[in-house]
Structures are given as C-alpha cells and as structure tokens.
Design a protein around this motif. Structure first.
Motif, PDB file in Angstrom:
ATOM      1  N   ASN A  98       5.523 -14.698  -2.174  1.00  0.00           N
ATOM      2  CA  ASN A  98       6.126 -14.338  -3.301  1.00  0.00           C
ATOM      3  C   ASN A  98       5.430 -13.721  -4.403  1.00  0.00           C
ATOM      4  N   ARG A  99       4.426 -12.775  -3.761  1.00  0.00           N
ATOM      5  CA  ARG A  99       3.624 -12.139  -4.794  1.00  0.00           C
ATOM      6  C   ARG A  99       2.838 -12.985  -5.850  1.00  0.00           C
ATOM      7  N   GLU A 100       2.272 -13.982  -5.178  1.00  0.00           N
ATOM      8  CA  GLU A 100       1.593 -14.773  -5.808  1.00  0.00           C
ATOM      9  C   GLU A 100       0.571 -14.117  -6.809  1.00  0.00           C
ATOM     10  N   CYS A 101      -0.066 -12.907  -6.278  1.00  0.00           N
ATOM     11  CA  CYS A 101      -0.936 -12.479  -7.068  1.00  0.00           C
ATOM     12  C   CYS A 101      -0.564 -11.678  -8.066  1.00  0.00           C
TER      13      CYS A 101
ATOM     14  N   GLY B 205     -11.528   1.044  -4.465  1.00  0.00           N
ATOM     15  CA  GLY B 205     -12.672   1.611  -3.844  1.00  0.00           C
ATOM     16  C   GLY B 205     -13.861   0.939  -3.232  1.00  0.00           C
ATOM     17  N   THR B 206     -14.665   0.943  -3.903  1.00  0.00           N
ATOM     18  CA  THR B 206     -16.150   0.392  -3.292  1.00  0.00           C
ATOM     19  C   THR B 206     -16.060  -1.316  -3.124  1.00  0.00           C
ATOM     20  N   SER B 207     -14.927  -1.812  -3.876  1.00  0.00           N
ATOM     21  CA  SER B 207     -14.969  -3.347  -3.492  1.00  0.00           C
ATOM     22  C   SER B 207     -14.275  -3.573  -2.098  1.00  0.00           C
ATOM     23  N   GLY B 208     -14.042  -2.467  -1.301  1.00  0.00           N
ATOM     24  CA  GLY B 208     -13.520  -2.783   0.061  1.00  0.00           C
ATOM     25  C   GLY B 208     -12.006  -2.142   0.158  1.00  0.00           C
ATOM     26  N   CYS B 209     -11.614  -1.009  -0.725  1.00  0.00           N
ATOM     27  CA  CYS B 209     -10.407  -0.370  -0.308  1.00  0.00           C
ATOM     28  C   CYS B 209      -9.371  -1.434  -0.231  1.00  0.00           C
ATOM     29  N   ILE B 210      -9.247  -2.643  -0.898  1.00  0.00           N
ATOM     30  CA  ILE B 210      -8.235  -3.489  -1.105  1.00  0.00           C
ATOM     31  C   ILE B 210      -6.936  -2.927  -1.217  1.00  0.00           C
ATOM     32  N   LYS B 211      -5.722  -2.904  -0.460  1.00  0.00           N
ATOM     33  CA  LYS B 211      -4.433  -2.431  -0.539  1.00  0.00           C
ATOM     34  C   LYS B 211      -3.769  -3.162  -1.240  1.00  0.00           C
ATOM     35  N   TYR B 212      -3.268  -2.591  -2.293  1.00  0.00           N
ATOM     36  CA  TYR B 212      -1.928  -3.402  -3.216  1.00  0.00           C
ATOM     37  C   TYR B 212      -0.809  -3.714  -2.098  1.00  0.00           C
ATOM     38  N   PRO B 213      -0.083  -4.712  -2.465  1.00  0.00           N
ATOM     39  CA  PRO B 213       1.034  -4.786  -1.848  1.00  0.00           C
ATOM     40  C   PRO B 213       2.050  -3.641  -2.315  1.00  0.00           C
ATOM     41  N   PRO B 214       3.067  -3.292  -1.472  1.00  0.00           N
ATOM     42  CA  PRO B 214       3.824  -1.933  -1.770  1.00  0.00           C
ATOM     43  C   PRO B 214       4.559  -2.067  -3.319  1.00  0.00           C
ATOM     44  N   ASP B 215       4.787  -3.218  -3.794  1.00  0.00           N
ATOM     45  CA  ASP B 215       5.452  -3.238  -5.224  1.00  0.00           C
ATOM     46  C   ASP B 215       4.421  -3.925  -6.435  1.00  0.00           C
TER      47      ASP B 215
END
Length: 451
Positions: free
Chosen positions: A193-196, A222-232
C-alpha cells in the motif's frame, strides 16, 4: 631510496601523486591507482599500454565518452574570447546554455543558477528552498548521496559522512527508502500500500508540515544501489508536497543528461515536475566542472523585487558554460540518449541470462545506463556478499571481484555488494558484450561463496 632515475615512468607518476596529493574516501597508503595516460570513447589507457573499458563513465559523468574533440574546440574558442567574467556580467554562452536547459527540462523549470559542481547545486537548492518558503526543515532519504560539502553531506544518508559529520547541519530529517528488494516493511511491490509514502506523510505530520521547506529526492538512485522507485512513488510525493506547500527538489547530479535514457531521471516518472532540479556531472560530461540549480519561473519571480542571496565566484563560468553547451549539442547530434535507452534494455537482457549461471546475482536494478548488480550469498535469505557500510574485513569477497574486474581490463565502480554498470552513453553493442563478459568472469568468484 628510489629516485626518478630508478623509477619507471608509471611508478614515478604514481609516486608523485602518492607523495604530494591526497586521495578521496581512501586510506592514503597501500592503494594502487591506475596511471591514465590517455582516453578515447569508452576506453582508458595506462602508461604500459593496457586498455581498460570504462564501465562507470569516470564517476558516472563522462556521458559522451572520452576525448570528444568538439568540446576541446568549444573550450578553446571561448578561452580565445574571454576566460572569466564576474557573475554580475553576462556572456553569450551563459544565456544560450540557460535557454537550452529551459528547453529540455520538464514543465516551467526555466531559470538556472550555475554552480561549480553537484554539491554546490544541492547547497544552493537547500538555501533557496528555505528563503522561498520561510521554512527550515528538509526531508531526505537515508540511502542517498547528495555531495560531500557539509549541508549536502548531512542531507544524504551515505555512511561516508559518519566520520566527519559529528556536528551535522541542522534541520535535516531522514526517511526510509522505497527499497523494494529489501522492503523495510516486508512488503511486495505488487500488493503493498505504498507504506514508503505513508511513512513520509507521518514524518511530515510529526515534524509539523508548516516547518518543512522541501523534500529532496534523487531523480534516479545512484551510488546507494540504484534503488528503483515504485512506478507511482514520485507522483505520490508530488501530491504530498502540493498538499502541504512543500517544495520538491530532485537531485539529477548523476541521473541527469541522458544517463537514464531520458534527459532527466524524473522524466521516467509519469510527468512529475519538481520545483527545482539540482544537477552537474553530465552537463559537461565531466570535461570541466559545472553545476546547475534549475528552478521554476514561479520561484524565480519571488525574487524579482528582492535580492536573491545566493552566489559563487565561479557561477556561470564562461569556459565551463561553453563546454556544457557543446555537450548538450553532442547528446542530440549523436543520438546518445536514445542509445542509452537501447543499450540499457540490451544489458537487462544479458543480466537476465547471466542470472541462470550466476547464483550470486540477487537483483539487478537499472534505468538506461544507470544500473547495479546486487550480489548475495543466498537468493532466498538475500544475505549480501558484503553488508551495507561494510568494514574492510567484510569486503574480502567483493575485493576479489573488484580486483578481477581491474585485472581483466575494466574500470568499474564496486561498492559493498554492488557492481555498478554505467558506461558512457556512446557505448556500442559490441562494447557492451566486451564489458559484460568481464563482469561475468569476475562474478564467478562470488558464485563460489553461495550456499
């Protein structure tokens, strides 16, 4: 004692640097830097004639590739006219570069304050957010890096700051990351539920919305690990900012200028328009230092009749602006942004195949040519090959991987349990194959530690 007569050319070059210069983020003894003599395209060459394929574009900044003669010519022509004027004067190239940035940025981001680098762009974004809103708190992520000056360093959560950040710059509030591979809330992206996002909303409520000037996010991690955002994710943050009168600042220092297959990383997020973009690196492709803080015309208009209390000696440096203007033309003339998107998709296909023979590959996160392989000891437990903020004693496996990459003729960024893939945007399919073969061989070392 060795003298210049007894040292080889390479040894003397390295020794001079070791004796008379300091190295970033490193102990000063026992390091073994590559002495680079020349560079061309995606390759670096040392004084012994060894060739290294540059799979990190320097520090993710040499986006157009090395030694493009067009930039050298543009710089020479500008220096032949005028090398420096104070920021209170203007040059032709200053306005031309500002106009070009207004054309390629989303929405009404039309006014640019030129800075020296990424950190100074971030510092000025923070100051401007506070000046404009009259508020003081900045919300940022833990797994992010925004620069090494004090304000930018505190804004980031990168553990490199711990040693020197005992007196942190005040009024920065950090939040958890949308790290879907290692979700802090134990969720799966398909059903969460997009707790983030709701987490950030609670933090805003706790801190007092009326005290929060801005939320600072990377366009793409970037250098933190290319963490991908959820699409929305960024869309929801934009709505949250609008609800509370908070500015959205996007850090495009690394993800800007084609790196993600779009002009800016934020362009991959469904039309989100930030209030400010702080950028650097790819604006000149690293050929000369230059940063930029690009703001909306709404923010700029607030200072029409009152002083904008920001400034740097080298703001809008004409020679750097000339390099930047030519680099932006090169992106378009050589279709580098389209190539970044195409080569990124190709790399994703290759990594999917590599997963079949490399059990140490836990995850691969990539957008365009900004990617990161995360190596694990077990895919089920996701135990990393090296933990976050690993001590030297915990880097044995990854140090072996990094050493093999270097030995096989590649310059790449290896950090903790991450192997980054971020070659110049000019890379060809054949060069991608060459680089990925080296990475595959190096990762075989990590496979031996999988259980």
């Amino acid at each position: 004692m060795l003298t210049s007569e007894t040292l080889s050319e390479t040894e003397e070059i390295v020794q001079n640097s070791m004796d008379y210069t300091l190295f970033s983020w490193s102990k000063q003894k026992g390091i073994n830097p590559i002495a680079i003599k020349s560079a061309q395209g995606v390759y670096l060459y040392d004084y012994e004639g060894k060739r290294y394929i540059d799979f990190s574009s320097g520090l993710m900044n040499v986006n157009i590739g090395h030694n493009n003669p067009r930039v050298a010519q543009a710089v020479f022509e500008q220096m032949s006219q005028v090398s420096y004027v104070t920021p209170s004067c203007v040059t032709k190239v200053r306005g031309e570069l500002g106009k070009k940035l207004a054309e390629i940025t989303p929405g009404n981001l039309t006014k640019t304050l030129f800075t020296v680098c990424g950190a100074t762009a971030i510092e000025n974004a923070i100051k401007l957010a506070r000046l404009y809103t009259g508020r003081h708190k900045i919300i940022t992520r833990y797994r992010a890096f925004h620069g090494a000056s004090y304000g930018a360093m505190t804004a980031g959560g990168d553990p490199r700051k711990i040693a020197s950040d005992s007196q942190q710059a005040p009024n920065f509030v950090h939040v958890e990351d949308p790290y879907c591979y290692r979700c802090p809330w134990g969720k799966e992206i398909q059903s969460c539920n997009r707790e983030c996002v709701s987490h950030i909303e609670r933090v805003i409520e706790f801190e007092g919305p009326e005290t929060v000037a801005a939320i600072l996010m990377e366009g793409e991690s970037g250098t933190s690990g290319c963490i991908k955002y959820p699409p929305d994710y960024l869309k929801k943050l934009r709505a949250l900012c609008d609800k509370h009168g908070i500015l959205l600042i996007v850090d495009e220092v690394m993800s800007g200028f084609g790196r993600t297959g779009k002009w800016f990383g934020v362009d991959n997020n469904g039309g989100v328009v930030p209030d400010m973009i702080a950028t650097a690196k790819g604006i000149t492709a690293g050929y000369l230092p230059l940063g930029a803080l690009i703001v909306t015309d709404t923010i700029a208009a607030a200072f029409d009749d009152k002083p904008l209390m920001l400034g740097l000696t080298y703001s809008a440096h004409p020679v750097s602006c000339a390099a930047g203007l030519e680099v932006l033309k090169i992106y378009e003339d050589e279709n580098l942004i389209e190539n970044a998107a195409n080569m990124g998709r190709y790399i994703e296909e290759l990594v999917e195949e590599m997963k079949k023979s490399h059990p140490s590959i836990g995850d691969f996160r990539n957008t365009g040519l900004l990617g990161c392989i995360e190596l694990v000891k077990n895919r089920n437990t996701k135990e990393p090959m090296a933990p976050y903020n690993a001590k030297a004693s915990e880097m044995e496996i990854m140090n072996k991987v990094a050493a093999k990459i270097k030995e096989l003729g590649m310059y790449a960024f290896v950090r903790w349990n991450y192997v980054f893939i971020a070659p110049p945007l000019s890379i060809t399919k054949e060069q991608v194959d060459e680089g990925m073969e080296i990475i595959s061989k190096a990762i075989s070392i990590a496979d031996e530690y999988v259980y």
